[in-house]
Scaffold this active site. Structure first.
Site, PDB file in Angstrom:
ATOM      1  N   LYS A 139       0.853  -1.187   0.000  1.00  0.00           N
ATOM      2  CA  LYS A 139       0.000   0.000   0.000  1.00  0.00           C
ATOM      3  C   LYS A 139       0.891   1.240   0.000  1.00  0.00           C
ATOM      4  CE  LYS A 139      -3.957   1.888   2.633  1.00  0.00           C
ATOM      5  NZ  LYS A 139      -4.825   1.645   3.818  1.00  0.00           N
ATOM      6  N   SER A 181      -9.649   1.512   2.978  1.00  0.00           N
ATOM      7  CA  SER A 181      -8.818   2.294   2.094  1.00  0.00           C
ATOM      8  C   SER A 181      -7.749   1.489   1.347  1.00  0.00           C
ATOM      9  CB  SER A 181      -8.133   3.393   2.895  1.00  0.00           C
ATOM     10  OG  SER A 181      -7.289   2.834   3.886  1.00  0.00           O
ATOM     11  N   SER A 216      -9.651  -0.942   7.149  1.00  0.00           N
ATOM     12  CA  SER A 216      -9.141  -0.757   5.787  1.00  0.00           C
ATOM     13  C   SER A 216      -8.447  -1.943   5.142  1.00  0.00           C
ATOM     14  CB  SER A 216      -8.201   0.434   5.752  1.00  0.00           C
ATOM     15  OG  SER A 216      -8.944   1.609   5.671  1.00  0.00           O
TER      16      SER A 216
HETATM   17  N1  GLN Z   1     -12.799   3.677   6.447  1.00  0.00           N
HETATM   18  C1  GLN Z   1     -12.266   4.088   7.722  1.00  0.00           C
HETATM   19  C2  GLN Z   1     -11.909   5.550   7.650  1.00  0.00           C
HETATM   20  O1  GLN Z   1     -12.220   6.144   6.685  1.00  0.00           O
HETATM   21  C3  GLN Z   1     -11.108   3.258   8.096  1.00  0.00           C
HETATM   22  C4  GLN Z   1      -9.900   3.643   7.369  1.00  0.00           C
HETATM   23  C5  GLN Z   1      -8.737   2.809   7.724  1.00  0.00           C
HETATM   24  O2  GLN Z   1      -8.858   1.759   8.347  1.00  0.00           O
HETATM   25  N2  GLN Z   1      -7.591   3.316   7.343  1.00  0.00           N
HETATM   26  O3  GLN Z   1     -11.343   6.110   8.532  1.00  0.00           O
END
Ligand code: GLN
Length: 478
Positions: A73, A148, A172
């Site tokens: 990532k 994400s 994410s």
């Molecule tokens: N979707 C969640 C957020 O927007 C989690 C994101 C993540 O785990 N990095 O914060």
């Protein structure tokens, strides 16, 4: 792949070639999946040929991941690729050091193919907040891959790499794993070093792994886990062997099914697939019982106060002076900050403003203080259930199958609800895993297993049993 390399049936160079070929099948054109922000196949081939030499000399004693292609990532830093975090503010940024997880992958012999697309600074649940365009779900290109870590999940699902690193703050890795029909593991907070993972919310962030199978994701986790002098929050705890558990069945394992994770609003297909997973676990010998985690409904509100609060502080470092892009032609220092920070996208700006507000002198207790109290209650719910003899919990990973691109971008709260089943484990620092449990109308459904701190070995073992009992046929890449 590893066996074929060791037996001399394949060369690591062949695996790089086939990764490149798989990528070209799904990229290019207006509906390319856009899983990668950068690739470097030349460097990968060079590394692969070094691994081929080592394997030729002594395949038996070679490194555990010798010659295996992986993707990272784009918020995990490496010296030889850019690290943009899906943001314009870090366009062209290159780190002077490797993240600890990356160094461990390299030492294990993995071949890094490239960096994957993500929601900007990991803020999002669909990869649509990337400044470099959304990633599309390789199983249905009109749909999101989740987020994400959507690029990493898509790269694995499309067969470009067998496994990849993602990051987790509130779901994410697990949620995109569920949306793309692959396995995702979020380790216990403190299991994996955060050194070299660009900070979003430091009390929640962990690097996680994605793989086509439970063992692949577990093998990557085993490789990157363990104490690190560069991260004081990384635990001094031995890492148990995770991949290829030998125990059979789930005799003696107690599985809790929390009622709060099966609300009336749950998608019927998701519910049905999770019920099947439950029956499979029973058939494997597990004792299954209903449990309650009464503070679950506070998880989303608590997370969306705490994560933005920490983010507003962490992202203060992107000021146009120290990292990435600096605005040109500015006159004053304020101008420099304002015009450089204007490069942040709308979701990042929203979180910085939210976080700055909830931490401000007049509102600190009412918001941040309350959210921390809620976080303690949520963690106490889990502790109580685990102390009562439950070994792990079974829930859906996400309340729906992958939604369409653009379907939730207008209303941030709708997007936040994609994490409704993942954030509680994050707030409590618990390990959790998502694995495919079937499909609804051709779209994958993920089942989530959550365990007490440091229970990764139990989670992996249980997930592997369910995986082999379900024996799902992989969904086809569109
Ligand atoms: N979707 C969640 C957020 O927007 C989690 C994101 C993540 O785990 N990095 O914060």
């Amino acid at each position: 792949m590893s066996r074929a390399l060791r037996d001399g049936d394949l060369r690591a160079g062949d695996l790089v070639d086939s990764a490149e070929a798989a990528l070209s099948l799904v990229e290019g054109g207006a509906d390319g999946i856009n899983a990668f922000l950068s690739t470097d196949f030349e460097r990968a081939r060079q590394r692969a040929s070094e691994m081929d030499d080592e394997l030729r000399d002594d395949a038996e004693v070679s490194r555990p991941l010798a010659g295996i292609p992986v993707a990272l990532k784009d918020n995990i830093v490496t010296t030889d690729h850019f690290t943009t975090c899906g943001s314009r503010i870090l366009e062209g940024y290159r780190s002077p050091f490797d993240a600890t997880a990356v160094r461990r992958l390299r030492d294990a012999g993995a071949v890094i193919i490239g960096k994957t697309n993500m929601d900007e600074f990991a803020m999002g649940s669909s990869t649509e907040s990337s400044a470099y365009g959304p990633t599309r779900n390789p199983l249905d290109r009109q749909r999101v891959p989740g987020g994400s870590s959507g690029g990493s999940a898509a790269a694995v699902a499309a067969g470009i790499v067998p496994a990849a690193l993602g990051s987790e703050t509130g779901g994410s890795v697990r949620q995109p794993a569920a949306f793309c029909g692959v396995v995702g593991i979020k380790p216990t907070y403190g299991r994996v070093s955060r050194y070299g993972l660009v900070a979003f919310a430091s009390s929640l962030d962990q690097i996680g792994t994605l793989g086509r199978t439970v063992d692949d994701a577990a093998l990557l986790l085993e490789t990157i886990a363990g104490a690190d002098p560069y991260d004081a929050t990384c635990a001094h705890r031995p890492v148990p062997p995770l991949a290829h558990p030998t125990e059979q069945g789930l005799e003696g394992v107690t599985v809790g099914v929390p009622e709060e994770y099966f609300p009336d609003s749950l998608d019927a297909g998701v519910r049905a697939r999770c019920d099947e997973a439950r029956r499979v676990m029973e058939a494997l010998g597990a004792t299954v019982r209903e449990v309650s985690l009464p503070h679950t409904r506070f998880a989303i509100p608590a997370y969306y106060v705490i994560a933005p609060a920490e983010a507003s502080s962490n992202l203060a470092r992107f000021d146009g002076v120290r990292y990435g892009v600096r605005a040109r032609g500015v006159v004053t220092v304020d101008d420099l900050y304002e015009r450089s920070r204007a490069l942040f996208g709308p979701e990042v700006k929203r979180r910085i403003m939210l976080g700055t507000f909830t931490l401000s002198a007049g509102h600190h207790d009412a918001y941040y203080g309350r959210a921390r109290q809620a976080r303690s209650r949520i963690a106490a719910d889990f502790e109580k259930v685990f102390a009562g003899g439950v070994d792990l919990l079974l829930t859906p990973t996400a309340p729906t199958t992958p939604f369409r691109l653009g379907e939730r971008t207008a209303d941030p709260y709708e997007m936040y609800l994609a994490d409704v089943f993942t954030v509680a484990a994050s707030l409590s620092g618990l390990p959790a895993l998502s694995l495919p449990v079937g499909a609804v109308e051709g779209l994958p459904v993920g089942g989530q297993l959550i365990g007490p701190r440091w229970s990764e070995a139990t989670l992996v073992r249980a997930a592997r049993e369910v995986e082999s009992a379900l024996a799902l046929v992989p969904l086809t890449v569109a």
